[in-house]
Write a protein that holds these residues in place. Structure first.
Motif, PDB file in Angstrom:
ATOM      1  N   ASP B  72      21.764   2.571  73.865  1.00  8.62           N
ATOM      2  CA  ASP B  72      21.891   3.566  72.799  1.00  8.62           C
ATOM      3  C   ASP B  72      22.539   3.063  71.515  1.00  8.62           C
ATOM      4  N   HIS B  73      23.607   2.280  71.617  1.00 10.19           N
ATOM      5  CA  HIS B  73      24.401   2.011  70.420  1.00 10.19           C
ATOM      6  C   HIS B  73      23.674   1.212  69.348  1.00 10.19           C
ATOM      7  N   ASN B  74      22.946   0.186  69.756  1.00 18.28           N
ATOM      8  CA  ASN B  74      22.255  -0.537  68.683  1.00 18.28           C
ATOM      9  C   ASN B  74      20.748  -0.622  68.830  1.00 18.28           C
ATOM     10  N   GLY B 116      18.681   7.368  75.967  1.00 12.91           N
ATOM     11  CA  GLY B 116      19.326   8.148  74.924  1.00 12.91           C
ATOM     12  C   GLY B 116      20.803   7.874  74.885  1.00 12.91           C
ATOM     13  N   ILE B 117      21.510   8.605  74.035  1.00 15.42           N
ATOM     14  CA  ILE B 117      22.954   8.424  73.937  1.00 15.42           C
ATOM     15  C   ILE B 117      23.563   8.771  75.289  1.00 15.42           C
ATOM     16  N   VAL B 118      24.396   7.893  75.757  1.00 16.03           N
ATOM     17  CA  VAL B 118      24.940   7.978  77.103  1.00 16.03           C
ATOM     18  C   VAL B 118      25.524   9.370  77.411  1.00 16.03           C
ATOM     19  N   HIS B 119      26.150  10.001  76.417  1.00 16.34           N
ATOM     20  CA  HIS B 119      26.783  11.300  76.659  1.00 16.34           C
ATOM     21  C   HIS B 119      25.800  12.464  76.593  1.00 16.34           C
ATOM     22  N   VAL B 120      24.597  12.179  76.162  1.00 22.77           N
ATOM     23  CA  VAL B 120      23.558  13.206  76.207  1.00 22.77           C
ATOM     24  C   VAL B 120      22.796  13.066  77.524  1.00 22.77           C
ATOM     25  N   GLY B 137      32.817   3.241  78.909  1.00 22.20           N
ATOM     26  CA  GLY B 137      33.454   2.419  77.884  1.00 22.20           C
ATOM     27  C   GLY B 137      33.075   2.905  76.507  1.00 22.20           C
ATOM     28  N   ASP B 138      33.489   4.119  76.220  1.00 22.00           N
ATOM     29  CA  ASP B 138      33.150   4.757  74.950  1.00 22.00           C
ATOM     30  C   ASP B 138      34.074   5.951  74.778  1.00 22.00           C
ATOM     31  N   SER B 139      34.688   6.043  73.610  1.00 20.94           N
ATOM     32  CA  SER B 139      35.723   7.069  73.463  1.00 20.94           C
ATOM     33  C   SER B 139      35.181   8.493  73.544  1.00 20.94           C
ATOM     34  N   HIS B 140      33.904   8.690  73.248  1.00 20.88           N
ATOM     35  CA  HIS B 140      33.387  10.062  73.258  1.00 20.88           C
ATOM     36  C   HIS B 140      32.944  10.548  74.636  1.00 20.88           C
ATOM     37  N   THR B 141      33.384   9.840  75.650  1.00 21.60           N
ATOM     38  CA  THR B 141      33.167  10.279  77.023  1.00 21.60           C
ATOM     39  C   THR B 141      33.772  11.660  77.235  1.00 21.60           C
ATOM     40  N   GLY B 355      22.447  14.062  63.953  1.00 21.50           N
ATOM     41  CA  GLY B 355      22.371  13.253  65.162  1.00 21.50           C
ATOM     42  C   GLY B 355      23.748  12.989  65.736  1.00 21.50           C
ATOM     43  N   SER B 356      23.853  12.023  66.643  1.00 25.66           N
ATOM     44  CA  SER B 356      25.071  11.592  67.339  1.00 25.66           C
ATOM     45  C   SER B 356      25.365  12.451  68.564  1.00 25.66           C
ATOM     46  N   CYS B 357      26.193  11.912  69.462  1.00 25.90           N
ATOM     47  CA  CYS B 357      26.517  12.643  70.685  1.00 25.90           C
ATOM     48  C   CYS B 357      27.278  13.932  70.410  1.00 25.90           C
ATOM     49  N   THR B 358      27.719  14.139  69.166  1.00 24.05           N
ATOM     50  CA  THR B 358      28.385  15.394  68.826  1.00 24.05           C
ATOM     51  C   THR B 358      27.365  16.513  68.624  1.00 24.05           C
ATOM     52  N   GLY B 416      19.013   7.651  69.817  1.00 22.72           N
ATOM     53  CA  GLY B 416      20.043   6.617  69.863  1.00 22.72           C
ATOM     54  C   GLY B 416      21.242   7.031  69.029  1.00 22.72           C
ATOM     55  N   CYS B 417      22.224   6.148  68.944  1.00 27.29           N
ATOM     56  CA  CYS B 417      23.443   6.455  68.181  1.00 27.29           C
ATOM     57  C   CYS B 417      23.190   6.396  66.678  1.00 27.29           C
ATOM     58  N   SER B 418      22.338   5.477  66.292  1.00 28.05           N
ATOM     59  CA  SER B 418      21.852   5.419  64.918  1.00 28.05           C
ATOM     60  C   SER B 418      22.986   5.387  63.899  1.00 28.05           C
ATOM     61  N   MET B 419      22.893   6.243  62.902  1.00 25.72           N
ATOM     62  CA  MET B 419      23.810   6.206  61.770  1.00 25.72           C
ATOM     63  C   MET B 419      25.205   6.706  62.117  1.00 25.72           C
ATOM     64  N   CYS B 420      25.408   7.149  63.346  1.00 23.67           N
ATOM     65  CA  CYS B 420      26.763   7.544  63.729  1.00 23.67           C
ATOM     66  C   CYS B 420      27.719   6.381  63.556  1.00 23.67           C
ATOM     67  N   LEU B 421      27.289   5.185  63.865  1.00 24.69           N
ATOM     68  CA  LEU B 421      28.162   4.024  63.689  1.00 24.69           C
ATOM     69  C   LEU B 421      27.484   2.852  63.005  1.00 24.69           C
ATOM     70  N   GLY B 422      26.222   3.008  62.649  1.00 30.14           N
ATOM     71  CA  GLY B 422      25.588   1.974  61.848  1.00 30.14           C
ATOM     72  C   GLY B 422      25.563   0.594  62.472  1.00 30.14           C
ATOM     73  N   SER B 438      27.958  13.759  62.774  1.00 35.04           N
ATOM     74  CA  SER B 438      28.637  12.894  63.738  1.00 35.04           C
ATOM     75  C   SER B 438      30.128  13.223  63.825  1.00 35.04           C
ATOM     76  N   ASN B 439      30.910  12.295  64.293  1.00 31.18           N
ATOM     77  CA  ASN B 439      32.303  12.610  64.617  1.00 31.18           C
ATOM     78  C   ASN B 439      33.351  11.764  63.911  1.00 31.18           C
ATOM     79  N   ARG B 440      32.930  10.747  63.193  1.00 31.81           N
ATOM     80  CA  ARG B 440      33.929   9.884  62.545  1.00 31.81           C
ATOM     81  C   ARG B 440      33.558   9.627  61.095  1.00 31.81           C
ATOM     82  N   GLY B 444      33.688   2.898  56.154  1.00 32.26           N
ATOM     83  CA  GLY B 444      32.679   1.954  56.604  1.00 32.26           C
ATOM     84  C   GLY B 444      31.999   2.306  57.919  1.00 32.26           C
ATOM     85  N   ARG B 445      32.348   3.436  58.512  1.00 31.67           N
ATOM     86  CA  ARG B 445      31.798   3.786  59.808  1.00 31.67           C
ATOM     87  C   ARG B 445      30.275   3.834  59.800  1.00 31.67           C
ATOM     88  N   GLN B 446      29.708   4.423  58.754  1.00 30.11           N
ATOM     89  CA  GLN B 446      28.249   4.579  58.719  1.00 30.11           C
ATOM     90  C   GLN B 446      27.573   3.493  57.888  1.00 30.11           C
TER      91      GLN B 446
HETATM   92  S1  SF4 Z   1      30.117   8.533  68.887  1.00 30.50           S
HETATM   93 FE1  SF4 Z   1      28.289   7.780  67.926  1.00 30.50          FE
HETATM   94  S2  SF4 Z   1      28.255   5.655  68.556  1.00 30.50           S
HETATM   95 FE2  SF4 Z   1      29.624   6.672  69.976  1.00 30.50          FE
HETATM   96  S3  SF4 Z   1      28.344   7.315  71.681  1.00 30.50           S
HETATM   97 FE3  SF4 Z   1      28.403   8.988  70.228  1.00 30.50          FE
HETATM   98  S4  SF4 Z   1      26.600   8.718  68.972  1.00 30.50           S
HETATM   99 FE4  SF4 Z   1      26.984   6.789  69.996  1.00 30.50          FE
END
Ligand code: SF4
Lengths: 201, 482
Positions: B72-74, B116-120, B137-141, B355-358, B416-422, B438-440, B444-446
């Motif tokens: 998902d991330h890249n 897809g995004i792991v949290h979805v 291994g991802d803070s948005h768990t 987008g993003s897991c949020t 995917g995670c896409s522009m959430c973290l670029g 997204s959530n952050r 430079g995040r995006q």
């Molecule tokens: S916060 Fe962004 S980069 Fe992290 S899992 Fe969710 S969508 Fe992916």
């Protein structure tokens, strides 16, 4: 993991609060698949600015980072700790660390020493007035020493013990493998398993 | 005293049900408990070094049947059938594929219907269930806490630890109740609740705590909306966020591929009904929020706590009493290219990211589609819509949502995670301004130099129409900008 009881090295004052892990190591560097070699990635964004502290002698050879409060917030990336370690840092001092960052540090042998902000202000002044001054972080006595300044720091007992013994996490846990097996035997039957894979078709 | 008899919070119940071994010692000197992990989610970024560590130590993966991986991330969100152009991204993806093969881990690769995004992906497959311990291994768990699971983001060495032992050494957390009572006004969403919570308690306010979201406003939310709230718990510094499971939760899980069935279902629901904070249980801290008063919320700065109601102005450094806050404001305004006192609704954006897991689940896409349907996009705004999973994309297409987005002039992308973290090519250019679901909003995040305003899907959609930060109510009350 290397044992660390006390470390002395050049202190680097980083007058910045809320240093998040995106600043410590920008996301583009997370694509690597190795565990080492992240020294060039540390503070990569800020290091493009020639005035940034790590671009100045003698701070570029520092090994104790003295930062503002809320260090290591944001993403859980452990690469932040690897980057600090690969660069040569052995300890980070801050008034407050993000939980995940602190946890990651303890596991990788990087000392995260929590020092009162008032003491950090004094250390910053000392390091700025006398660049190249060393800072000693002593786990035995839980104190940091910089010039004439001596300040206590907080670190939880367990992390301190592991750092001083250089103990690896997994090995510690596997000493209790029987307990894990016993627990597994009594897990409810309705708990899901990923295998065999089922999908909605 | 038996811990089982005294009233417990939801978090304590889940914790106590997973203790493999109590830590020795008392008080400050007490060692961490060893906690069993029910589900381990993997993705390409934080797993390679863990697999490498396992291999180096000659250790097996203990429970492949409690482990699942997705890319998902890249991953790219365009041309997904072509080789990934970026060499390092490609290497990470291929390393994950090799590792999963070697260790027998189920993997949903790019192009797979369950990718897809792991949290979805976890909730969608029914793998995330009430009362579980879930790590990744991802803070948005923290997202998975919406099911009444204790879901923790962990670092790579912990990932390796879970791989080898299916457990984690953890110190008990403190608990904080976030009470949200009342009824949300139309146009106000769970994203606004959580942005308001973070603005209230600060990005460090949840440190050391597991947050439990409670109250009538939370109870009335759908699972998609609950996930949005729990997702951002980490932005308040919390270790996890949780919501007690109820009929809404059971309804969501029921019938999903990995949901219990038959007798197992009955036994599971029986267990799940116990998962609530007992009458008389004590939280270490409590926060109260009135849902009636909430308005659409948006961030103006460079951390998720720097947010205000959309109807307000960008704050000025002088508005803050604390010296550190003042400096942080100054720095944020400088980075964001904003002047204190500017009405937020006057801020023009270049890009809208949905987008993003949020906010990338069906409900989010539906909400945005409803706002833009039959409307025209501001011609200078580019809008990118990235479904959270391939499954969401398919479902949205079945409902015709993709056509609504395309007719509007938005780009309809792969999951995917896409522009959430670029990390993939979806990035903001230097100085580009983005309204993002997204959530952050970190610097430079995006994308390097990119400027992020965190918003709800409704605000994202309205902003794409007007070109300036807007909520759907602005579309009714004011003529669209031409
Ligand atoms: S916060 Fe962004 S980069 Fe992290 S899992 Fe969710 S969508 Fe992916």
């Amino acid at each position: 993991m290397e044992k660390i009881v006390s470390h002395t090295g050049i202190g680097v004052p980083l007058r910045q609060s809320n240093v998040d892990t995106d600043q410590i190591i920008p996301a583009v560097y997370l694509k690597r698949i190795t565990r080492t070699g992240f020294e060039d990635a540390l503070f990569a964004g800020w290091r493009r600015d020639e005035n940034f502290i790590l671009n100045q002698e003698p701070f570029n050879t520092g090994s104790v980072l003295v930062a503002g409060p809320d260090f290591g917030t944001g993403s859980s990336r452990e690469h932040a700790v690897w980057a600090l370690k690969d660069y040569g840092f052995k300890a980070v001092i801050s008034a407050r660390f993000a939980d995940i960052f602190r946890g990651n540090s303890g596991k990788q042998g990087l000392v995260a020493a929590e020092v009162a902000q008032s003491d950090i202000e004094l250390i910053w002044k000392e390091l700025e007035n006398n660049p190249g001054t060393t800072v000693t972080v002593d786990l035995e006595s839980r104190t940091v020493q910089c010039g004439s300044i001596s300040a206590p720091f907080q670190i939880d007992d367990y992390t301190r013990w592991r750092l001083m013994e250089g103990l690896d996490d997994i090995g510690l846990t596997l000493q209790h493998e029987e307990d894990i097996t016993a627990y597994e035997a009594k897990r409810p039957a309705h708990k899901p398993q990923t295998l065999p894979a089922r999908t909605a078709g | 005293m038996s811990a089982m008899q005294s009233p417990q919070t939801l978090a304590e119940k889940v914790w106590n049900a997973h203790v493999v071994r109590r830590g020795e010692g008392e008080g400050e000197a007490r060692q961490p408990d060893l906690i069993y992990i029910d589900l381990h989610l993997l993705h390409e970024v934080t797993s390679p070094q863990a697999f490498e560590g396992l291999r180096l130590a000659g250790r097996p993966l203990r429970r492949p049947d409690l482990t699942i991986a997705t890319e998902d991330h890249n991953t790219p969100t365009l041309d997904i059938d072509k080789p990934i152009a970026d060499l390092t991204s490609r290497t990470q993806i291929h390393t994950l594929r090799d590792n999963c093969k070697e260790f027998g881990v189920r993997l949903h690769s790019l192009g797979d219907k369950e990718q897809g995004i792991v949290h979805v992906v976890g909730p969608q497959l029914g793998l995330t269930q009430p009362g579980m311990t879930v790590v990744c291994g991802d803070s948005h768990t923290s997202t998975h806490g919406a099911f009444g699971a204790l879901a923790l983001g962990i670092g790579t060495s912990e990932v390796e630890h879970v791989m080898a032992t299916q457990s984690l050494s953890l110190k008990p957390f403190k608990t904080m109740a976030i009470n949200v009572e009342g009824t949300l006004k139309p146009g106000v969403t769970s994203k606004d609740i959580i942005l308001a919570v973070i603005a209230k308690i600060g990005t460090g306010g949840g440190q050391g705590y597991v947050l439990e979201y409670r109250g009538s406003a939370i109870r009335s939310l759908s699972m998609d909306a609950r996930m949005t709230i729990c997702n951002m718990s980490i932005e308040a510094g919390a270790r996890a966020g949780m919501i007690a499971p109820d009929e809404t939760t059971f309804e969501y899980v029921k019938g999903r591929p990995h949901a219990p069935a038959g007798e197992d279902w009955d036994a599971a629901v029986e267990d799940w009904k116990q998962l609530h904070t007992d009458e008389g249980a004590r939280f270490d801290a409590e926060v109260f929020l009135n849902a009636d008063e909430l308005e659409p919320f948006v961030t103006w700065g460079t951390n998720p706590g720097q947010g205000v109601s959309l109807s307000e102005n960008v704050p000025s450094p002088e508005d803050f009493e604390d010296e550190n806050d003042r400096k942080a404001c100054e720095r944020a305004l400088n980075y964001m290219g904003l002047t204190g006192g500017t009405p937020l609704k006057d801020i023009r954006v270049d890009t809208v990211f949905l987008g993003s897991c949020t906010n990338s689940r069906m409900e989010d896409l539906r909400a945005a589609a409803q706002v833009i349907k039959g409307k025209e996009k501001d011609p200078d705004v580019r809008m990118i819509v990235v479904p959270g999973s391939a499954r969401v994309r398919l479902e949205a297409e079945a409902e015709g949502l993709d056509q609504i987005f395309k007719d509007f002039g938005a780009e309809w992308r792969f999951a995917g995670c896409s522009m959430c973290l670029g990390m993939n090519p979806d990035q903001l250019a230097e100085g580009e301004r983005c309204a993002s679901t997204s959530n952050r909003n970190f610097e430079g995040r995006q994308g390097k130099g990119g400027r992020t305003h965190l918003v709800s899907p409704l605000v994202a959609a309205a902003t794409a129409i007007r070109g300036t930060l807007s909520s759907p109510s602005d579309l009714v009350n004011a003529p669209a900008s031409v």
